[in-house]
Design a protein around this motif. Structure first.
Motif, PDB file in Angstrom:
ATOM      1  N   TYR A 280      -4.175  16.702 -30.145  1.00  0.00           N
ATOM      2  CA  TYR A 280      -5.164  15.647 -29.887  1.00  0.00           C
ATOM      3  C   TYR A 280      -5.084  14.574 -30.976  1.00  0.00           C
ATOM      4  CZ  TYR A 280      -9.730  13.342 -29.727  1.00  0.00           C
ATOM      5  OH  TYR A 280     -10.731  12.420 -29.699  1.00  0.00           O
ATOM      6  N   THR A 281      -5.002  15.002 -32.248  1.00  0.00           N
ATOM      7  CA  THR A 281      -4.980  14.027 -33.351  1.00  0.00           C
ATOM      8  C   THR A 281      -3.723  13.150 -33.285  1.00  0.00           C
ATOM      9  OG1 THR A 281      -4.110  15.814 -34.718  1.00  0.00           O
ATOM     10  CG2 THR A 281      -6.433  15.271 -35.012  1.00  0.00           C
ATOM     11  N   ASN A 309       1.963   9.104 -21.506  1.00  0.00           N
ATOM     12  CA  ASN A 309       3.027   9.468 -20.571  1.00  0.00           C
ATOM     13  C   ASN A 309       4.279   8.617 -20.823  1.00  0.00           C
ATOM     14  OD1 ASN A 309       3.418   8.930 -16.990  1.00  0.00           O
ATOM     15  ND2 ASN A 309       4.477  10.358 -18.275  1.00  0.00           N
ATOM     16  N   GLU A 310       4.058   7.309 -21.034  1.00  0.00           N
ATOM     17  CA  GLU A 310       5.175   6.391 -21.300  1.00  0.00           C
ATOM     18  C   GLU A 310       5.824   6.680 -22.640  1.00  0.00           C
ATOM     19  OE1 GLU A 310       4.207   2.141 -21.266  1.00  0.00           O
ATOM     20  OE2 GLU A 310       3.529   2.485 -19.182  1.00  0.00           O
ATOM     21  N   GLU A 311       4.978   6.890 -23.658  1.00  0.00           N
ATOM     22  CA  GLU A 311       5.474   7.098 -25.021  1.00  0.00           C
ATOM     23  C   GLU A 311       6.258   8.397 -25.151  1.00  0.00           C
ATOM     24  OE1 GLU A 311       5.350   5.304 -28.089  1.00  0.00           O
ATOM     25  OE2 GLU A 311       5.159   3.847 -26.448  1.00  0.00           O
ATOM     26  N   LEU A 312       5.718   9.469 -24.516  1.00  0.00           N
ATOM     27  CA  LEU A 312       6.343  10.785 -24.649  1.00  0.00           C
ATOM     28  C   LEU A 312       7.590  10.908 -23.781  1.00  0.00           C
ATOM     29  CD1 LEU A 312       3.196  13.115 -24.446  1.00  0.00           C
ATOM     30  CD2 LEU A 312       4.465  12.503 -26.496  1.00  0.00           C
ATOM     31  N   LYS A 313       7.667  10.052 -22.756  1.00  0.00           N
ATOM     32  CA  LYS A 313       8.741  10.142 -21.749  1.00  0.00           C
ATOM     33  C   LYS A 313       8.774  11.532 -21.119  1.00  0.00           C
ATOM     34  CE  LYS A 313      11.410   6.359 -23.591  1.00  0.00           C
ATOM     35  NZ  LYS A 313      10.296   5.886 -24.442  1.00  0.00           N
ATOM     36  N   GLU A 314       7.602  12.123 -20.970  1.00  0.00           N
ATOM     37  CA  GLU A 314       7.470  13.432 -20.306  1.00  0.00           C
ATOM     38  C   GLU A 314       6.384  13.282 -19.248  1.00  0.00           C
ATOM     39  OE1 GLU A 314       9.004  16.289 -20.998  1.00  0.00           O
ATOM     40  OE2 GLU A 314       9.782  16.024 -23.040  1.00  0.00           O
ATOM     41  N   ASP A 315       6.650  13.783 -18.030  1.00  0.00           N
ATOM     42  CA  ASP A 315       5.633  13.699 -16.987  1.00  0.00           C
ATOM     43  C   ASP A 315       4.621  14.830 -17.092  1.00  0.00           C
ATOM     44  OD1 ASP A 315       6.477  11.372 -15.969  1.00  0.00           O
ATOM     45  OD2 ASP A 315       7.587  12.227 -14.277  1.00  0.00           O
ATOM     46  N   LEU A 316       5.032  15.918 -17.754  1.00  0.00           N
ATOM     47  CA  LEU A 316       4.145  17.072 -17.867  1.00  0.00           C
ATOM     48  C   LEU A 316       3.993  17.386 -19.354  1.00  0.00           C
ATOM     49  CD1 LEU A 316       2.923  18.617 -15.516  1.00  0.00           C
ATOM     50  CD2 LEU A 316       4.840  20.191 -15.595  1.00  0.00           C
ATOM     51  N   TYR A 317       2.767  17.363 -19.861  1.00  0.00           N
ATOM     52  CA  TYR A 317       2.569  17.650 -21.288  1.00  0.00           C
ATOM     53  C   TYR A 317       1.182  18.226 -21.531  1.00  0.00           C
ATOM     54  CZ  TYR A 317       0.457  12.970 -20.973  1.00  0.00           C
ATOM     55  OH  TYR A 317      -0.292  11.885 -20.584  1.00  0.00           O
ATOM     56  N   PHE A 318       1.101  19.058 -22.577  1.00  0.00           N
ATOM     57  CA  PHE A 318      -0.186  19.590 -23.005  1.00  0.00           C
ATOM     58  C   PHE A 318      -0.763  18.669 -24.075  1.00  0.00           C
ATOM     59  CE2 PHE A 318       1.767  23.804 -21.901  1.00  0.00           C
ATOM     60  CZ  PHE A 318       0.772  24.292 -21.065  1.00  0.00           C
ATOM     61  N   ILE A 319      -2.075  18.462 -24.032  1.00  0.00           N
ATOM     62  CA  ILE A 319      -2.770  17.923 -25.210  1.00  0.00           C
ATOM     63  C   ILE A 319      -3.577  19.106 -25.746  1.00  0.00           C
ATOM     64  CG2 ILE A 319      -4.395  16.228 -26.123  1.00  0.00           C
ATOM     65  CD1 ILE A 319      -3.627  14.346 -23.883  1.00  0.00           C
ATOM     66  N   ILE A 320      -3.297  19.491 -26.987  1.00  0.00           N
ATOM     67  CA  ILE A 320      -3.912  20.709 -27.529  1.00  0.00           C
ATOM     68  C   ILE A 320      -4.853  20.375 -28.701  1.00  0.00           C
ATOM     69  CG2 ILE A 320      -1.940  22.130 -26.819  1.00  0.00           C
ATOM     70  CD1 ILE A 320      -1.167  22.252 -29.847  1.00  0.00           C
ATOM     71  N   GLU A 342      -9.357  25.728 -30.270  1.00  0.00           N
ATOM     72  CA  GLU A 342      -8.127  26.298 -29.700  1.00  0.00           C
ATOM     73  C   GLU A 342      -8.157  26.022 -28.206  1.00  0.00           C
ATOM     74  OE1 GLU A 342      -7.290  30.343 -30.756  1.00  0.00           O
ATOM     75  OE2 GLU A 342      -7.576  29.959 -32.890  1.00  0.00           O
ATOM     76  N   SER A 343      -7.869  24.783 -27.846  1.00  0.00           N
ATOM     77  CA  SER A 343      -8.035  24.376 -26.447  1.00  0.00           C
ATOM     78  C   SER A 343      -6.872  23.506 -25.999  1.00  0.00           C
ATOM     79  CB  SER A 343      -9.342  23.597 -26.311  1.00  0.00           C
ATOM     80  OG  SER A 343      -9.293  22.453 -27.147  1.00  0.00           O
ATOM     81  N   PHE A 344      -6.742  23.355 -24.692  1.00  0.00           N
ATOM     82  CA  PHE A 344      -5.666  22.502 -24.163  1.00  0.00           C
ATOM     83  C   PHE A 344      -6.041  21.930 -22.805  1.00  0.00           C
ATOM     84  CE2 PHE A 344      -4.825  26.777 -22.559  1.00  0.00           C
ATOM     85  CZ  PHE A 344      -4.531  26.576 -21.228  1.00  0.00           C
ATOM     86  N   ASP A 345      -5.435  20.784 -22.522  1.00  0.00           N
ATOM     87  CA  ASP A 345      -5.425  20.232 -21.161  1.00  0.00           C
ATOM     88  C   ASP A 345      -3.958  20.084 -20.790  1.00  0.00           C
ATOM     89  OD1 ASP A 345      -8.145  20.020 -21.087  1.00  0.00           O
ATOM     90  OD2 ASP A 345      -8.227  17.827 -21.123  1.00  0.00           O
ATOM     91  N   LEU A 346      -3.618  20.358 -19.555  1.00  0.00           N
ATOM     92  CA  LEU A 346      -2.269  20.059 -19.081  1.00  0.00           C
ATOM     93  C   LEU A 346      -2.339  18.774 -18.280  1.00  0.00           C
ATOM     94  CD1 LEU A 346       0.737  21.101 -18.749  1.00  0.00           C
ATOM     95  CD2 LEU A 346       0.011  21.655 -16.432  1.00  0.00           C
TER      96      LEU A 346
END
Ligand code: AMO
Length: 429
Positions: A280-281, A309-320, A342-346
């Motif tokens: 997240y940070t 999404n654009e910056e990571l160049k990944e369509d699927l990512y966790f924010i933890i 200790e959490s995440f969003d996909l």
């Protein structure tokens, strides 16, 4: 016996044989004194020919689109016909006559707007594209269940009429329960945790309700939640499990849903394991460097997710590791830095599909976090009590089926995906 064969099961090798088909009149055509009926069943389309001198000709004159019929006839192999065969009708039984004209074109030639489609929904669902969506969803559920069974999970059901909110109070639907106030479950959260304290590994596929005020293409008042809870596990363990589940879902759909994907002209993204984990940070830093005025504790909205999404160049990512204050009371804070959890969003591109965490499994900690969030521990005694009697450390997640289907079908609105969506405007059909 209404039918001897499904349409797609009849091949040119049946030449000369008698079969009985049953289905819907998809299209009707008159040609040189003959009648052509394109018949539809759950396996697809097939061509029926009614010759002028056939005893079925009279009734074929009465047919309308979407009428339900039974056709007994003789198969003729013919290279010019769709799928290399046609059925020469000897007898047609009209099982249910459809009114004409239809309020929506099932063959899909005439396009309708979304309000018309939802109003005339059953006809809309009969369109090839919608049938493909329904089948892909069933494959996704099959792969979800199969992966979990393989990992030793048990399918459970939890009560849907409940006494208190779990995910924040504002979105609750109240119900009158024998004269007392109760609510429709926003999530099976607390009960799935209790069940993980019984059989360790549980999952549930069931509706959840939220009185969402926001009318977005990704919010429903009723949605199917795919929930998992695992004892003796933390959020890393359940993220790994989720990766396996998603990988298997996409694999199953690519293998067993080829026809359906072709109809939708769509290819779901590959699930590369491990899926990128962004803190997240770090997300906040990236967004600030792009000029966004976002501070620690803020939610990350759709426009910001698009940037990530654009910056990571990944369509699927966790924010933890979300801020503890931004997560529900059952979420465990990090021991080395209690401001974070200790959490995440996909996230799929810009859409949150899954949310999960390690849970608090100590009663004192739960009481403290409830108070911090302005909730009364007494209201949660039905839940807290069991933490006095041996609750193992546990973690889990909830995945929204309709949002998962956005990733699996490319359709950009959950209201198009769900057969009978419920939102602020819709209670029927
Ligand atoms: P959360 O509130 O993030 O977490 O919901 C989990 C997932 O459910 C889906 N979802 C929705 N789908 C359609 N319409 C809605 N109104 C809607 N609201 C939520 C989303 C979301 O990611 N108890 C936790 C999960 C857990 O930690 O186990 C929970 O409910 O896909």
């Amino acid at each position: 016996m209404y039918r001897s064969h499904f349409i797609a099961d009849v091949t040119p090798e049946y030449d000369g044989k008698e079969v009985i088909w049953a289905g819907w009149v998809h299209l009707l055509r008159d040609l040189g004194g003959k009648k052509f009926i394109i018949l539809r069943d759950k396996t697809g389309l097939g061509q029926v020919v009614v010759d002028k001198n056939s005893s079925a000709f009279g009734i074929s004159q009465e047919l309308t689109q979407e009428s339900v019929i039974q056709v007994r006839g003789i198969v003729k192999a013919d290279k010019r016909a769709p799928r290399g065969i046609e059925l020469h009708a000897e007898e047609i039984t009209l099982l249910s006559k459809a009114k004409a004209p239809l309020p929506l074109d099932v063959s899909g030639k005439v396009k309708a707007d979304i309000d018309t489609r939802l109003r005339e929904r059953v006809l809309d669902l009969r369109r090839q594209e919608m049938q493909a969506v329904i089948k892909i969803q069933s494959l996704a559920l099959k792969a979800f269940r199969e992966t979990l069974y393989k990992e030793g999970f048990i399918e459970i059901f939890t009560p849907k009429i409940i006494a208190s909110a779990t995910e924040g109070g504002a979105q609750l639907f109240p119900v009158i329960y024998f004269g007392k106030e109760a609510f429709l479950a926003q999530s099976p959260q607390l009960y799935k945790e209790l069940m993980a304290g019984v059989v360790e590994r549980v999952f549930e596929v069931a509706p959840a309700w939220r009185a969402e005020e926001s009318d977005t293409p990704f919010h429903l008042a009723e949605f199917i939640s795919m929930d998992v809870e695992m004892a003796f596990a933390d959020y890393n363990d359940v993220m790994q499990l989720l990766e396996k589940i998603l990988h298997n879902i996409v694999k199953t759909i690519k293998e067993e849903g080829k026809e359906e994907l072709k109809i939708l002209n769509y290819e779901p993204p590959e699930v590369k394991i491990p899926i990128k984990r962004l803190k997240y940070t770090e997300a906040i830093e990236i967004l600030r460097s792009k000029g966004y005025n976002i501070k620690f504790g803020d939610d990350i909205g759709t426009p910001e997710l698009r940037i990530l999404n654009e910056e990571l160049k990944e369509d699927l990512y966790f924010i933890i590791d979300w801020p503890s204050d931004a997560r529900p009371f059952y979420t465990k804070s990090k021991s080395e830095n209690p401001e974070l959890s200790e959490s995440f969003d996909l996230i799929y591109k810009f859409l949150e599909i899954v949310s999960g965490s390690t849970r608090n499994h100590k009663r004192e900690v739960l009481e403290e976090t409830l108070k911090k969030k302005g909730l009364k521990p007494e209201s949660f005694e039905f839940f807290l009590k069991w933490f006095d009697y041996g609750m193992p450390p546990h973690a889990g997640f909830g995945m929204g089926l309709a949002r998962l289907m956005v990733m699996l079908t490319g359709i950009q609105s959950v209201k198009e995906i769900v057969p009978f969506p419920r939102d602020k405007k819709r209670l029927t059909p």
